[in-house]
Design a protein around this motif. Sequence first.
Motif, PDB file in Angstrom:
ATOM      1  N   GLY A 181      67.670  61.187  50.341  1.00  0.00           N
ATOM      2  CA  GLY A 181      68.653  61.837  51.231  1.00  0.00           C
ATOM      3  C   GLY A 181      69.019  60.910  52.386  1.00  0.00           C
ATOM      4  N   LEU A 182      70.285  60.521  52.461  1.00  0.00           N
ATOM      5  CA  LEU A 182      70.728  59.602  53.513  1.00  0.00           C
ATOM      6  C   LEU A 182      70.522  60.203  54.905  1.00  0.00           C
ATOM      7  N   ASP A 183      70.802  61.495  55.038  1.00  0.00           N
ATOM      8  CA  ASP A 183      70.632  62.130  56.350  1.00  0.00           C
ATOM      9  C   ASP A 183      69.153  62.174  56.737  1.00  0.00           C
ATOM     10  N   GLU A 184      68.319  62.462  55.732  1.00  0.00           N
ATOM     11  CA  GLU A 184      66.874  62.517  55.990  1.00  0.00           C
ATOM     12  C   GLU A 184      66.366  61.130  56.408  1.00  0.00           C
ATOM     13  N   ILE A 185      66.870  60.098  55.753  1.00  0.00           N
ATOM     14  CA  ILE A 185      66.468  58.725  56.104  1.00  0.00           C
ATOM     15  C   ILE A 185      66.841  58.447  57.560  1.00  0.00           C
ATOM     16  N   GLU A 186      68.067  58.808  57.920  1.00  0.00           N
ATOM     17  CA  GLU A 186      68.535  58.525  59.283  1.00  0.00           C
ATOM     18  C   GLU A 186      67.684  59.268  60.320  1.00  0.00           C
ATOM     19  N   ILE A 187      67.413  60.535  60.048  1.00  0.00           N
ATOM     20  CA  ILE A 187      66.624  61.336  60.999  1.00  0.00           C
ATOM     21  C   ILE A 187      65.220  60.746  61.143  1.00  0.00           C
ATOM     22  N   TYR A 188      64.607  60.407  60.021  1.00  0.00           N
ATOM     23  CA  TYR A 188      63.239  59.868  60.059  1.00  0.00           C
ATOM     24  C   TYR A 188      63.215  58.536  60.829  1.00  0.00           C
ATOM     25  N   GLU A 189      64.158  57.666  60.512  1.00  0.00           N
ATOM     26  CA  GLU A 189      64.153  56.347  61.141  1.00  0.00           C
ATOM     27  C   GLU A 189      64.432  56.434  62.642  1.00  0.00           C
ATOM     28  N   LYS A 190      65.231  57.407  63.032  1.00  0.00           N
ATOM     29  CA  LYS A 190      65.495  57.596  64.474  1.00  0.00           C
ATOM     30  C   LYS A 190      64.197  57.939  65.203  1.00  0.00           C
ATOM     31  N   LYS A 191      63.429  58.840  64.592  1.00  0.00           N
ATOM     32  CA  LYS A 191      62.141  59.246  65.191  1.00  0.00           C
ATOM     33  C   LYS A 191      61.195  58.040  65.254  1.00  0.00           C
ATOM     34  N   LEU A 192      61.194  57.274  64.167  1.00  0.00           N
ATOM     35  CA  LEU A 192      60.298  56.111  64.117  1.00  0.00           C
ATOM     36  C   LEU A 192      60.702  55.076  65.172  1.00  0.00           C
ATOM     37  N   LEU A 193      61.997  54.892  65.333  1.00  0.00           N
ATOM     38  CA  LEU A 193      62.481  53.934  66.337  1.00  0.00           C
ATOM     39  C   LEU A 193      62.072  54.385  67.740  1.00  0.00           C
ATOM     40  N   LYS A 194      62.179  55.674  67.994  1.00  0.00           N
ATOM     41  CA  LYS A 194      61.799  56.184  69.327  1.00  0.00           C
ATOM     42  C   LYS A 194      60.306  55.964  69.552  1.00  0.00           C
TER      43      LYS A 194
END
Length: 405
Positions: free
Chosen positions: A296-309
Motif C-alpha cells: 500500500g503506497l499510502d501505508e508506506i508513506e505514513i510509516y516512513e513519515k513516522k520513522l523519519l520523525k
Amino acid sequence: MFDVEKIKKDFPILDQEIYGKKLVYLDSAATTQKPKQVINEVSKFYSSLNSNIHRGVHYLSIKSTEEYEKSRDTVCKFINAKHTEEIIFTKGTTEAVNLTAYSFGERFVNEGDEILVAKTEHHSNIVPWQMLCYRKNAVLKVIPADENGELKINEYKKLLNPKTKLVAVAHIANSTGVINPIKEIIDAAHNNGTYVLIDGAQAVQHKQVDVQSLDCDFYAFSGHKMFAETGIGVLYGKKEILEDIPPYQGGGDMIKTVSFEKTEYADLPYKFEAGTSNYVGAISIAKAIEYMQSVGLDEIEIYEKKLLKYATDKLLSIDKIKIYGQTEKKISAISFLLNGIHHYDTGMILDKLGIAVRTGTHCAEPTMKHFGIDGTVRASFAMYNTKEDIDKLYEGLMRVKKMFA
Ligand code: PLP
C-alpha cells in the motif's frame, strides 16, 4: 496493517552480517534492496520465457513481448498516465533526462532561450540541461534555495519570462530529502507557457504519484531506486509533446522503414526505444510496483513519515549535530554532520559497525556548495527500515563522537 517485520523478511540481503554485525541498511536513496518477489520473477523469466522482444514470431518472443508491454501498462496505471504510449522505458532517470534535454531541446530550444533548474538538483538534472544550453547557445538559470534547502518559490516565479522554455525540478531532493512544491512550480510554469520535467527518482518509492493531477509534461524515475533492477527507468511524457519531438537515438525497434534515402520512425513509444530494451528490467519494475501496491503506497508513506520523525528526534538529541534540510516537508532521508568530524570518517566507522550510510556530495555539488560544506553523511530509509535500525545508527554515532572526543 503495515507489518515492517514481515516486509523485512521479503528482502533476503538484509538478513546478513557485515564485519560480524547485523546489517543496518540506510542507503536506500542510492539504491533500494530487492524483495524476493522481484528476484524470483527475474529468475523465473530467464528460466522459462526469455527471448528478445518485438522481433520473433516464435512462442518465447511473443511471450517476452507480451510481458514487456504488460509492464508498460502496469507503469502507466501506477503513475496514472492517460495513455500507455506515454511510458518510455529508459536506462534510468539519467537517460530519461538526457532524452528529454536532447529531443525537447532539438525541437523547442533556440539561441537565447532559458532553461530553469533548481539549485538543489542531482547532477543528472543539471548537466544534460547545461549540455543543451552549450549546444543551443541557450541560458541555464537557477531557482535559488534557502538555508534549509527549500526552494524560494517567489524568486522562481520572478525568473519565469517569455524565454523560459522548460523548468526541470526534482520531486524530492536526493541530498536532503526535501519535498519541492512541484504542483505550484508546474502551475506557475504553465501559466507562463513553459514546459516542466519532474525528476521523480526519489519519490515513486515513497508516495503515490499521479502525473495527470500534477499535469507535469515529463516525469522521470529509476527502477533500482524502487525495488526493481538496475539499468531500467521510465520517462513519462505527454503524448502530444512526445509525438512532436524527434527521437533521441537511432537503431533497431525505433523505425517503421529504413532505406539509405529515408527512414520513417516508429510510433510512440517505440520511437524513443532504440535497440534491445532492458525488457527484463521492465518486468522487474512491474513486479516491484505490484509489491509496493500489495503493501500500500499510502501505508508506506505514513510509516516512513513516522520513522523519519523518530530518526530526526533521535539524531537531534545528539550534541552538536547539524541536519541539512531541516523542514517538515521532507521524506525518508537525513543529511547531517557531527561537529568537526569529517563525513568520510563518520561513514567509515559506521560501516565497521555494520551500518551502511552514504557520505560525500550525493551527486549534488551545487547543493553542498550552497550549504558551505564539502559533503554530508546521509541516512536514507525505505519501507523495510525499523526503529531498531535508527537506534543502531544513534549508538553508532555516539561511538563516533567518543572516538573523536
Ligand atoms: N535524480 C535524483 C533525484 C537521484 O537521486 C538520482 C540518483 O541518485 C538520479 C537522478 C540519477 O538516477 P540514476 O543514476 O538511476 O539514473
